[in-house]
Design a protein around this motif. Structure first.
Motif, PDB file in Angstrom:
ATOM      1  N   ALA A  55       0.834  -1.203   0.000  1.00  0.00           N
ATOM      2  CA  ALA A  55       0.000   0.000   0.000  1.00  0.00           C
ATOM      3  C   ALA A  55       0.867   1.251   0.000  1.00  0.00           C
ATOM      4  O   ALA A  55       0.580   2.233  -0.721  1.00  0.00           O
ATOM      5  CB  ALA A  55      -0.924  -0.010   1.208  1.00  0.00           C
ATOM      6  N   ALA A  56       1.943   1.258   0.803  1.00  0.00           N
ATOM      7  CA  ALA A  56       2.840   2.412   0.821  1.00  0.00           C
ATOM      8  C   ALA A  56       3.533   2.598  -0.525  1.00  0.00           C
ATOM      9  O   ALA A  56       3.743   3.730  -0.985  1.00  0.00           O
ATOM     10  CB  ALA A  56       3.866   2.243   1.939  1.00  0.00           C
ATOM     11  N   LEU A  57       3.879   1.493  -1.187  1.00  0.00           N
ATOM     12  CA  LEU A  57       4.510   1.598  -2.507  1.00  0.00           C
ATOM     13  C   LEU A  57       3.548   2.192  -3.527  1.00  0.00           C
ATOM     14  O   LEU A  57       3.939   3.014  -4.368  1.00  0.00           O
ATOM     15  CB  LEU A  57       4.992   0.222  -2.958  1.00  0.00           C
ATOM     16  CG  LEU A  57       5.720   0.177  -4.304  1.00  0.00           C
ATOM     17  CD1 LEU A  57       6.978   1.028  -4.267  1.00  0.00           C
ATOM     18  CD2 LEU A  57       6.055  -1.260  -4.692  1.00  0.00           C
ATOM     19  N   ALA A  58       2.272   1.786  -3.448  1.00  0.00           N
ATOM     20  CA  ALA A  58       1.279   2.363  -4.364  1.00  0.00           C
ATOM     21  C   ALA A  58       1.124   3.855  -4.132  1.00  0.00           C
ATOM     22  O   ALA A  58       1.046   4.662  -5.088  1.00  0.00           O
ATOM     23  CB  ALA A  58      -0.054   1.653  -4.183  1.00  0.00           C
ATOM     24  N   VAL A  59       1.089   4.287  -2.876  1.00  0.00           N
ATOM     25  CA  VAL A  59       1.007   5.726  -2.574  1.00  0.00           C
ATOM     26  C   VAL A  59       2.258   6.442  -3.071  1.00  0.00           C
ATOM     27  O   VAL A  59       2.187   7.568  -3.586  1.00  0.00           O
ATOM     28  CB  VAL A  59       0.808   5.921  -1.064  1.00  0.00           C
ATOM     29  CG1 VAL A  59       0.902   7.396  -0.692  1.00  0.00           C
ATOM     30  CG2 VAL A  59      -0.533   5.362  -0.626  1.00  0.00           C
ATOM     31  N   ALA A  60       3.420   5.784  -2.921  1.00  0.00           N
ATOM     32  CA  ALA A  60       4.661   6.400  -3.379  1.00  0.00           C
ATOM     33  C   ALA A  60       4.648   6.608  -4.893  1.00  0.00           C
ATOM     34  O   ALA A  60       5.073   7.661  -5.392  1.00  0.00           O
ATOM     35  CB  ALA A  60       5.852   5.544  -2.969  1.00  0.00           C
ATOM     36  N   VAL A  61       4.176   5.623  -5.627  1.00  0.00           N
ATOM     37  CA  VAL A  61       4.131   5.752  -7.091  1.00  0.00           C
ATOM     38  C   VAL A  61       3.200   6.890  -7.497  1.00  0.00           C
ATOM     39  O   VAL A  61       3.537   7.734  -8.356  1.00  0.00           O
ATOM     40  CB  VAL A  61       3.690   4.422  -7.718  1.00  0.00           C
ATOM     41  CG1 VAL A  61       3.431   4.604  -9.219  1.00  0.00           C
ATOM     42  CG2 VAL A  61       4.753   3.354  -7.492  1.00  0.00           C
ATOM     43  N   LEU A  62       2.032   6.968  -6.862  1.00  0.00           N
ATOM     44  CA  LEU A  62       1.094   8.038  -7.205  1.00  0.00           C
ATOM     45  C   LEU A  62       1.637   9.407  -6.807  1.00  0.00           C
ATOM     46  O   LEU A  62       1.490  10.399  -7.545  1.00  0.00           O
ATOM     47  CB  LEU A  62      -0.254   7.783  -6.513  1.00  0.00           C
ATOM     48  CG  LEU A  62      -1.029   6.539  -6.968  1.00  0.00           C
ATOM     49  CD1 LEU A  62      -2.301   6.351  -6.144  1.00  0.00           C
ATOM     50  CD2 LEU A  62      -1.371   6.638  -8.452  1.00  0.00           C
ATOM     51  N   GLY A  63       2.294   9.466  -5.641  1.00  0.00           N
ATOM     52  CA  GLY A  63       2.813  10.747  -5.190  1.00  0.00           C
ATOM     53  C   GLY A  63       3.978  11.230  -6.031  1.00  0.00           C
ATOM     54  O   GLY A  63       4.037  12.415  -6.412  1.00  0.00           O
TER      55      GLY A  63
END
Length: 417
Positions: free
Chosen positions: A153-161
């Motif tokens: 989940a943190a990786l997905a947020v990182a990619v979007l951010g």
């Protein structure tokens, strides 16, 4: 490999394990989400707007709970080496009676298929492990599932951010990336803690398993006792009894010949004396097979040392000191050592053996090691299986390490105060 490379490997492995663990734990919530989506799609005015989703939630949870738990046990055992027993009740045999009906342990059915289906349903419904699995399927998504889902989940947020525009989204993305990398090696470990806590056997299951184990041990002890009684009876009947009968006939014949042929009477009496000596030797050997006198008089260590002198091997015996145990335990360990040394000389082709008798904080540990060809294993109906059953009566254990080519090392442990 440097510290940076090792950290990258650990993070990569941990990230993958977190994804797998989260996916397994979230299977049941996925069914719940599908049911909610169906309810929204049907609309509040549709009569199936709440009945259909409720059926899906119940049926899906019941159908997936055991599979999810089995998958979690497999993952925990593969990743951490922690074995969590399933504890499921085993189905008994389904038998056809003389009336034509089938008995499954619960009810009579007309066909074998109906008996098996009824047995499975009743066993599933009455098994405490079924409700334990349901509890875990509900608890796991909100505990281990959320923690294991943190890195992906943190990786997905990182990619979007990081893909967004502006300073704030990129700062959020950088922080999420750091959280994903930092938590990846550790997040998946929560699965083991939750699994051990909620999938371990309950006190009732442990008690039921213990009752089954004691019942099996009692049956084994009864069978072994009956076999030993038959062996003693057979040895007395075929050996000492036959010699004593012959001795009586020889003495009667010698008495009849005493006046007519003294020389022949003396010869018969010499034969009778030899038969009496042989009978006495057989009785002594029989007594040694039941309970060696040296074992009851001098203890286990001296009995094993005396046994080592009679074995066609070069046997070294090491002991911390004299061991005085309860007579049944001493007898079981003594005959266990005797059987292992006999196997080493007869089947393994060994030349030397080493026997160690040690007492630690848990009980008595006896190890027998030989330089034979190896390849020994516990087979159903074999001597090692029988030895394991005899030790199990005292809550003892038997561990065998015998790679091809040797050496063979057998460890017997019996807990005692």
């Amino acid at each position: 490999m440097g510290r940076t490379g090792s950290w990258v490997v650990r993070a990569g492995v941990g990230f993958w394990r977190g994804v797998v663990a989260a996916g397994v734990c979230m299977l049941v919530p996925g069914v719940w989400a599908a049911a909610v989506g169906l309810a929204v799609w049907c609309g509040a005015e549709h009569p199936w707007s709440w009945i259909g989703p409720a059926v899906i939630v119940c049926a899906g949870t019941l159908a997936l709970a055991q599979g999810v738990c089995r998958a979690v046990r497999s993952l925990v055992a593969r990743w951490t080496g922690t074995d969590i027993p399933g504890g499921y009740r085993e189905a008994g045999p389904v038998m056809q009676l003389s009336t034509g009906y089938w008995w499954n342990g619960f009810s009579y059915e007309r066909s074998r298929r109906d008996a098996v289906m009824d047995q499975r349903m009743r066993l599933w419904w009455s098994d405490p492990a079924t409700w334990r699995d349901l509890r875990f399927a509900v608890v796991a998504p909100f505990t281990a599932g959320l923690v294991c889902a943190l890195p992906p989940a943190a990786l997905a947020v990182a990619v979007l951010g990081l893909a967004g525009h502006g300073t704030a989204p990129r700062l959020v993305g950088a922080g999420a990336l750091a959280a994903a990398v930092g938590s990846a090696p550790y997040a998946w470990r929560s699965l083991r803690r939750v699994a051990v806590r909620f999938l371990g056997p309950s006190s009732a299951m442990l008690l039921a398993d213990r009752v089954d184990e004691l019942t099996s041990q009692r049956a084994d002890a009864t069978v072994a006792q009956a076999a030993e009684i038959r062996r003693i009876e057979r040895d007395l009947h075929d050996g000492a009894q036959a010699r004593l009968v012959a001795l009586g006939l020889s003495l009667a014949t010698a008495e009849a010949l005493m006046d007519r042929d003294p020389e022949q009477a003396k010869a018969l009496m010499r034969e009778a004396r030899a038969g009496a000596t042989a009978s006495l030797t057989e009785l002594r050997e029989l007594i040694r097979g039941i309970s060696p006198p040296v074992l009851s008089e001098r203890g286990l260590v001296d009995a094993v040392r005396a046994l080592a002198l009679d074995v066609p091997l070069d046997v070294a015996v090491r002991a911390d000191g004299p061991l005085r145990l309860d007579p049944p335990i001493e007898s079981a360990l003594y005959f266990g050592v005797a059987e292992l040394l006999t196997n080493a000389a007869k089947h393994a082709g060994a030349h030397r053996a080493h026997v160690s008798l040690v007492r630690d904080e848990t009980g008595v540990v006896v190890e027998v090691e030989d330089d034979g060809r190896g390849g020994a294993e516990v087979r159903p109906g074999g001597g090692l299986a029988g030895l394991r059953r005899r030790l199990a009566v005292f809550d003892g254990t038997l561990a065998v390490a015998s790679p091809p080519g040797g050496p063979t090392r057998v460890r017997m442990g019996v807990p005692c105060a």
